[in-house]
Design an enzyme around this catalytic site. Structure first.
Site, PDB file in Angstrom:
ATOM      1  N   GLU A 283       0.675  -1.205   0.014  1.00  0.00           N
ATOM      2  CA  GLU A 283       0.031   0.111  -0.069  1.00  0.00           C
ATOM      3  C   GLU A 283       0.942   1.282  -0.046  1.00  0.00           C
ATOM      4  O   GLU A 283       0.323   2.279  -0.729  1.00  0.00           O
ATOM      5  CB  GLU A 283      -0.831  -0.042   1.011  1.00  0.00           C
ATOM      6  CG  GLU A 283      -2.041  -1.011   1.237  1.00  0.00           C
ATOM      7  CD  GLU A 283      -1.918  -2.191   1.579  1.00  0.00           C
ATOM      8  OE1 GLU A 283      -0.802  -2.490   2.111  1.00  0.00           O
ATOM      9  OE2 GLU A 283      -2.924  -3.133   1.459  1.00  0.00           O
TER      10      GLU A 283
ATOM     11  N   HIS B 185     -10.146  -4.231  10.821  1.00  0.00           N
ATOM     12  CA  HIS B 185     -10.852  -4.221   9.401  1.00  0.00           C
ATOM     13  C   HIS B 185     -12.126  -3.215   9.778  1.00  0.00           C
ATOM     14  O   HIS B 185     -12.868  -3.440   8.886  1.00  0.00           O
ATOM     15  CB  HIS B 185     -11.163  -5.539   8.885  1.00  0.00           C
ATOM     16  CG  HIS B 185      -9.902  -6.246   8.439  1.00  0.00           C
ATOM     17  ND1 HIS B 185      -8.981  -6.519   9.294  1.00  0.00           N
ATOM     18  CD2 HIS B 185      -9.565  -6.537   7.211  1.00  0.00           C
ATOM     19  CE1 HIS B 185      -7.819  -7.175   8.616  1.00  0.00           C
ATOM     20  NE2 HIS B 185      -8.517  -7.066   7.276  1.00  0.00           N
TER      21      HIS B 185
END
Lengths: 309, 460
Positions: free
Chosen positions: B194, B263
């Site tokens: 990322e 998450h």
């Protein structure tokens, strides 16, 4: 190179007078790297990105010393209108993309510039400069991986000045031969004497051939040395005065270039004339940077966003 | 011709220092780079180098002197003999800054970190939808895909990059079909990296392209937040408007379902606090499409926050060519007169549900979907408050330093007299999101909590 040296000395002086604030990282000692590399690039086609030690790179790329110095003194006529400072300067016109203050960020951003060259098929190559310190950042390896995977046209240049702020390469790097840092990504590396401007240029020409042939990225480790501290406020107690003096006496890039010039038949007088011309340019840049007004107060609110919403 | 050597500032904060030791004496020849003295600053002992060549004239401040103010003349230096021309030219310049330093002292730039830039408010509204326009049913997922595909068709600079966006067709199938239509040059699978690909995308935007960077979820963008903020958001400002960064960072944000704390988080308040970014968080399919198209065309960096739980929801969307919506404009999704419910993203659905319940109890709630969180359309919120005099902010996210906090502050500052009750915030509980079904349910907002809050501000 002499322009960079004199400019940086002047910047150091202005810092001492309080006219330049914050952080100010001088390029003294490393001049041959930027100059040797830039001399091999094609202006207007190839792009360059670097970290916060950026004044020398900009000068090597032909950017007006006045607007650089005026940025250092935080004036409205500065290249970033006084809003960037020493570490944050850009010239899209010259394809110089900064000037980045976060160590290592320019490597991923540079891979992005390389991506754009490839996407547009414009034949350009990106040169992403970073230091021995940045070479331990994780995103450097994320970028190596993608650059090789996608065969991006980019030259990664590690300016190994041997100290990441105060930490020597040997104290921070398990593999201290930094040209090998691309090996596990299949990126070839070359170690170059970064104090010798012709060696730098020669290596860059070879690197360009590799990249322009579509073979993907290549890594150049430039062994160099900064004479001054990491920034203006660094007392540099992590190395001896003798070590610095020995470098200055035996490996100075400007003395080396001068020897090349004399050998090539350039006279002492011509060199002296160049030196005087450069002193004049730097003096004028300093004058300009001191006499220009600070940015207009309204500049505070401009350029936050491009569009109106 | 003499040059004054002044006490240097050797750190950003130094105002005075101790001249610990002279390393030269009067009459010494020095050249550029020679160490003249050791100076003790507030932080360290520094070496002070000569910049010019010449002979040390008079030493004015003896070694060991404390409290020497920056700018004090500590020694004088005569220019180098024999090279008259260069020093003669350099000397006046070296003197001039010295002379100016004191005169200019009040001009020394003062730090301005205490103030934040404000946003100008543009008066824009949604394009009028012509009478008789056909509406079609479409999921949020398809709306987002269509927005990207349409923009890719009309602008070759637009490309999509992220994990599993190409061959896998998107981890949540948002990029379904894009690879087949646009090919691998423009729909690019990345490694799981990322920080790296956010940087590559940002660099590509600086290089003139129009990247759409998908994060599989915004939880993973934490690894990349440096590039979103330090590289993308600040560059236009730091470059004096020279270097733009037209990029869209998009992906699902907020709680999904039973995926636990790492998450499940709403990052809207984080990004909405950063000047230089545009932050958009749509609720329905039409806004998702119209605002994503606007985001891709936008010259500024955009964080586009989607919601996994909304991807499969179907909404009506007007069948109009090139449906683009204005950034920075909230939408009144239900008109009412008794209380204003302000929300965004998935919270809008809960606010609408609560409004239905409230209607059954005789309370007429107005529901506002903020849609863009930066710049915030406070005008629409405050207009509504003038009518209802009561406001509840509904946010699927933590309460502290939230969008809800921001709305409460704005309302208090700008329309205190319009309030008939305190602003209430309906937010998630202030805990990491738990996994167990019952605990997760207890932690997240729901319509019934909105109903309770709305009744409370109506004193019912």
């Amino acid at each position: 190179m002499v322009l960079i040296r004199r400019f940086e000395e002047k910047a150091g002086q202005l810092y001492g007078l309080g006219l330049i604030g914050g952080f100010c990282h001088l390029y003294i000692g490393q001049e041959a790297v930027a100059v040797g590399i830039q001399s091999a690039l094609t202006p207007g086609k190839d792009s360059v990105i670097t970290g916060y030690r950026d004044h020398g790179h900009m000068l090597a790329y032909g950017i007006d010393p006045n607007v650089i110095m005026a940025e250092l003194t935080g004036r409205g006529a500065g290249i970033s209108h006084g809003k960037g400072g020493s570490m944050h300067m850009f010239s899209v016109e010259h394809k110089f993309y900064g000037g980045h203050g976060i160590v290592g960020a320019q490597v991923s951003l540079g891979a992005g510039l390389g991506f754009a060259h490839k996407y547009n098929d414009d034949g350009g190559v990106c040169v992403a400069y970073f230091g021995d310190g940045a070479s331990n950042q994780g995103q450097v390896y994320e970028s190596f991986n993608m650059a090789e995977l996608w065969k991006l046209p980019i030259i990664f240049v590690i300016e190994n000045n041997q100290y990441a702020m105060g930490t020597s390469v040997n104290r921070s790097s398990a593999e201290d031969q930094l040209y090998r840092r691309g090996e596990s990504f299949r990126i070839p590396g070359i170690q170059v004497n970064g104090m010798d401007v012709l060696a730098v240029r020669g290596a860059t020409e070879e690197a360009l051939k590799w990249v322009q042939a579509g073979k993907g990225p290549i890594l150049l480790e430039m062994k160099t040395y900064r004479y001054r501290g990491h920034s203006m406020s660094d007392p540099a107690k992590y190395r001896s005065r003798e070590e610095v003096q020995e470098m200055r006496d035996k490996s100075d890039p400007i003395e080396g270039a001068k020897a090349y010039l004399l050998k090539a038949g350039v006279s002492e007088d011509e060199i002296k004339k160049m030196d005087q011309d450069i002193r004049k340019i730097v003096s004028e840049a300093a004058d300009f940077a001191e006499s220009s007004p600070e940015p207009d107060a309204a500049e505070l609110y401009t350029d936050v966003l491009v569009e109106q919403y | 011709m003499g040059i004054e050597i002044k006490m240097p500032a050797l750190s950003p904060t130094m105002e005075e220092g101790t001249l610990s030791k002279w390393l030269v004496k009067e009459g010494d020849e020095v050249k550029s780079g020679d160490i003249l003295a050791e100076i003790e600053t507030d932080k360290a002992t520094m070496e002070f180098e000569a910049v010019d060549e010449g002979k040390i004239g008079k030493i004015m401040i003896a070694e060991g002197t404390d409290g020497v103010k920056v700018g004090t003349v500590i020694a004088t230096m005569a220019g180098e003999d024999g090279a008259e021309e260069a020093p003669a030219k350099a000397a006046p310049v070296a003197e001039k800054p010295a002379a100016n330093a004191e005169a200019e002292a009040p001009k020394k730039a003062e730090s301005g970190t205490a103030k934040l830039a404000t946003e100008a408010k543009a008066l824009v509204s949604d394009p009028a939808i012509p009478e008789g326009t056909e509406y079609v049913k479409i999921t949020v997922r398809e709306a987002l895909r269509d927005a990207m595909a349409e923009e890719m068709r009309s602008d070759d600079r637009v490309f999509v990059m992220g994990e599993e966006v190409a061959e896998y067709q998107g981890a949540y199938k948002v990029t379904q079909g894009l690879l087949a239509e646009f090919g691998p040059r423009r729909v690019i699978d990345t490694p799981i990296t990322e920080y790296g690909f956010a940087g590559v995308g940002t660099g590509a935007a600086m290089g003139g392209l129009r990247p759409v960077i998908e994060f599989m979820t915004f939880n993973f963008a934490m690894q990349a937040i440096d590039h979103i903020i330090n590289s993308a958001a600040k560059t236009n400002y730091m470059s004096g408007g020279q270097m733009r960064c037209p990029i869209v960072f998009r992906g699902p944000n907020g709680a999904a379902s039973r995926v636990g704390a790492q998450h499940s988080q709403n990052y809207a308040p984080w990004y909405a606090s950063v000047p230089g970014l545009i932050v958009i968080a749509p609720y329905d399919a039409a806004d998702a499409k119209g605002l994503l198209k606007a985001a891709i065309r936008c010259a500024d960096p955009v964080v586009f926050l989607e919601n996994e739980l909304l991807y499969g929801r179907t909404f009506d969307i007007p069948k109009i060519d090139d449906y683009v919506l204005p950034i920075g404009k909230a939408r009144i999704v239900r008109e009412g007169k008794d209380v204003t419910l302000v929300s965004y993203s998935i919270g809008v659905g809960l606010a609408l549900e609560a409004a239905e319940t409230l209607a059954g109890e005789g309370i007429d709630a107005e529901v506002i979907d903020l849609r863009t969180l930066r710049p915030l359309d406070t005008a629409t919120v405050l207009e509504s408050l003038k009518k209802t005099n009561r406001i509840v902010v509904v946010e699927e996210g933590w309460p502290t330093c939230s969008i809800a906090s921001e709305i409460a502050a704005v309302v208090m500052e700008q329309c205190f007299d319009d309030l008939d009750a305190p602003v209430l915030r309906v937010t998630n509980e202030d805990v990491p999101l738990p996994y167990a079904a019952n605990l997760e349910k207890a932690a997240l907002i729901d319509a019934s909590r909105v109903v309770v809050a709305a009744k409370k501000v109506c004193y019912r």
